[in-house]
Scaffold this active site. Structure first.
Site, PDB file in Angstrom:
ATOM      1  CB  ILE A  32      56.369 -14.146  -7.233  1.00  0.00           C
ATOM      2  CG1 ILE A  32      55.778 -15.402  -7.703  1.00  0.00           C
ATOM      3  CG2 ILE A  32      56.599 -13.205  -8.193  1.00  0.00           C
ATOM      4  CD1 ILE A  32      56.816 -16.214  -8.449  1.00  0.00           C
ATOM      5  CD  GLU A  33      55.009  -9.839  -3.463  1.00  0.00           C
ATOM      6  OE1 GLU A  33      55.597  -9.003  -3.097  1.00  0.00           O
ATOM      7  OE2 GLU A  33      53.953  -9.503  -4.282  1.00  0.00           O
TER       8      GLU A  33
END
Length: 522
Positions: A136-137
């Site tokens: 996600i990051e």
């Protein structure tokens, strides 16, 4: 006698069942949940065990003792967060499922780092869903940099990285380091979980900032609203943050439901750390280990120079088998100097050309290796990467390796200018008028600091001219001289005679920093 035997059998059965019950967690709890609970609630009541009664006896599942076939299986076994189910999760599932090539690239990239992260999570008793957070990051890209200047797989902002002891200097950026950034990220996530007692809120704080989540909870409490993740009023980025992680978790848990095929990630380490005893060129590490520079940089993304200083970076990550090759080749390598680069501390502010001449480099090479932009000078005390001569026997010190920096100032040259002294002009008065020191005026004119000038006397000055404006100096000076002669007053830019410009460093005007804000507070 029959009743006695019946009671004895029933008692034995209860005892045996009770022993089995207390030896393993409840059926709906994973091993990671039990470890996590233990790590956050250390003060258990002590004393004699309570007798087992029939109400406390229950049948539990049998623990799976088989070694996971691959790392995906191991991750699935450690899932411990409550599932989130809403339309946002469904939307994110659809987004990822419609991009199988993207999932393939992300998961393939993660194969180098995932084993280490899962090991750390299990060691700390944390949910293995967190191993999916770099998807996600940063899409598991350790070189990723956001528009808000967050860097690395775990996307640390500079200030947060400093708080969690991630070094950021001219030689390395530990926000990109695989081991250091993972340690810091898990420290931070544990801290947030201890603060909020809820993994969804901890993740929201990781994205939005712990202060923002705390204030949102306080508002909800004051208004009598819910205190869960989905109850908070938050930015869209944070509102979609946990749903994104949940969507990836669902795809990893059941890839067949999303027509997705995950690449094999074997359940063993991809890399190992090798200790360095000397400063050494990165190219030599790659050569001795038998790996490409791209492979070396993928495991050591924090390196940003052609040399590794063992005082600041005492170990290097290498593929498992290549690490052993590197150790053997390093031992067989002739003893001596392994690094062809060192660090030189600039004694005083000077031009890049002057510094290059002092260290035996071309100006272009010195600028390139130290990332010095055009029309900039190097301030005194700056550390520059320069070639290491055979005469330099000592490696770079730990203090320099951890604290070296480059400070730059706009390159300014001076032009010889003569002005006519006014009535009652003194060295001090002219120095104040032209913003130079009295000692400089005295030196330029071979007079004392307290000397006075006669009206109309020619006074020599060396006034700063920015390089970009130098081309216009001739016209500007001639116009200024014309104006001053008509007005009967000298101009500070008028010149009767010109000579070769010489460098006189001055302090640069403070640069304006961007005041742009971002939702991500880390």
């Amino acid at each position: 006698m029959k009743n006695y035997l019946h009671l004895w059998s029933l008692s034995a059965l209860l005892i045996l069942t009770g022993c089995a019950t207390t030896s393993q967690p409840e059926a709906n709890n994973s091993e990671a949940e039990v470890q996590s609970t233990a790590s956050h609630t250390p003060n258990y009541p002590r004393g004699p065990l309570s007798p087992i009664n029939s109400a406390s006896v229950q049948r539990n599942g049998v623990a799976n003792l088989a070694v996971p076939d691959d790392l995906w299986d191991r991750i699935r076994r450690g899932f411990a967060m409550p599932d989130l189910q809403n339309d946002l999760v469904s939307n994110q599932e659809q987004w990822y499922a419609s991009r199988p090539d993207y999932i393939q690239r992300m998961t393939q990239r993660s194969s180098k780092y995932m084993f280490h992260i899962v090991e750390e999570l299990e060691r700390r008793g944390m949910p293995t869903e967190l191993a999916l957070l770099p998807y996600i990051e940063s899409a598991y890209n350790p070189q990723a940099v956001s528009s808000a200047k967050a860097a690395g797989m775990w996307q640390f902002m500079p200030s947060t990285g400093t708080y969690f002891e991630l070094k950021q200097n001219m030689f390395r950026d530990d926000r990109r380091d695989v081991l250091a950034s993972t340690r810091a990220a898990l420290d931070y996530l544990q801290k947030l979980y201890n603060m909020f007692g809820d993994w969804h809120l901890a993740l929201a704080a990781y994205n939005w900032g712990e202060g923002s989540v705390g204030r949102a909870l306080a508002r909800n409490q004051k208004q009598g609203l819910g205190m869960g993740y989905t109850d908070l009023n938050m930015p869209d980025e944070t509102r979609n943050y946990v749903p994104k992680l949940q969507a990836v978790k669902n795809i990893i848990a059941r890839p067949e439901n999303f027509q997705t095929e995950l690449p094999l990630i074997e359940n063993h380490p991809y890399f190992q750390a090798v200790t360095l005893d000397r400063d050494i060129d990165t190219a030599q590490v790659a050569e001795l280990a038998g790996v490409t520079m791209d492979e070396l940089k993928s495991l050591n993304p924090s390196f940003n120079k052609p040399v590794i200083f063992k005082a600041g970076t005492p170990q290097v990550l290498l593929p498992w088998d290549n690490a052993n090759v590197f150790r053997r080749n390093l031992q067989a390598h002739e003893k001596g100097q392994y690094a062809s680069w060192t660090v030189w501390t600039v004694p005083s502010t000077m031009t890049v050309a002057t510094a290059a001449g002092m260290v035996g480099m071309s100006e272009g090479d010195l600028r390139a290796v130290n990332n010095i932009p055009p029309r900039m000078m190097v301030k005194g005390g700056s550390a520059l990467m320069v070639p290491r001569s055979a005469a330099v026997k000592q490696d770079v010190s730990s203090h320099l390796a951890d604290n070296a920096h480059i400070a730059l100032t706009p390159e300014i040259v001076t032009r010889r200018t003569t002005v006519k002294a006014r009535k009652h002009d003194s060295v001090t008065g002219i120095a104040q008028r032209y913003k130079v020191t009295a000692a400089q005026v005295a030196d330029w004119n071979d007079v004392g600091v307290k000397a006075a000038f006669k009206a109309g006397q020619q006074v020599v000055l060396y006034l700063p001219v920015r390089v970009g404006a130098e081309r216009h100096a001739g016209n500007h000076n001639s116009h200024a001289a014309s104006r001053s002669s008509k007005a009967g007053k000298p101009s500070k830019d008028s010149s009767a005679k010109k000579s070769t410009a010489r460098s006189t460093p001055t302090k640069a005007a403070p640069s304006k920093r961007s005041t742009a804000t971002t939702k991500k507070k880390r």
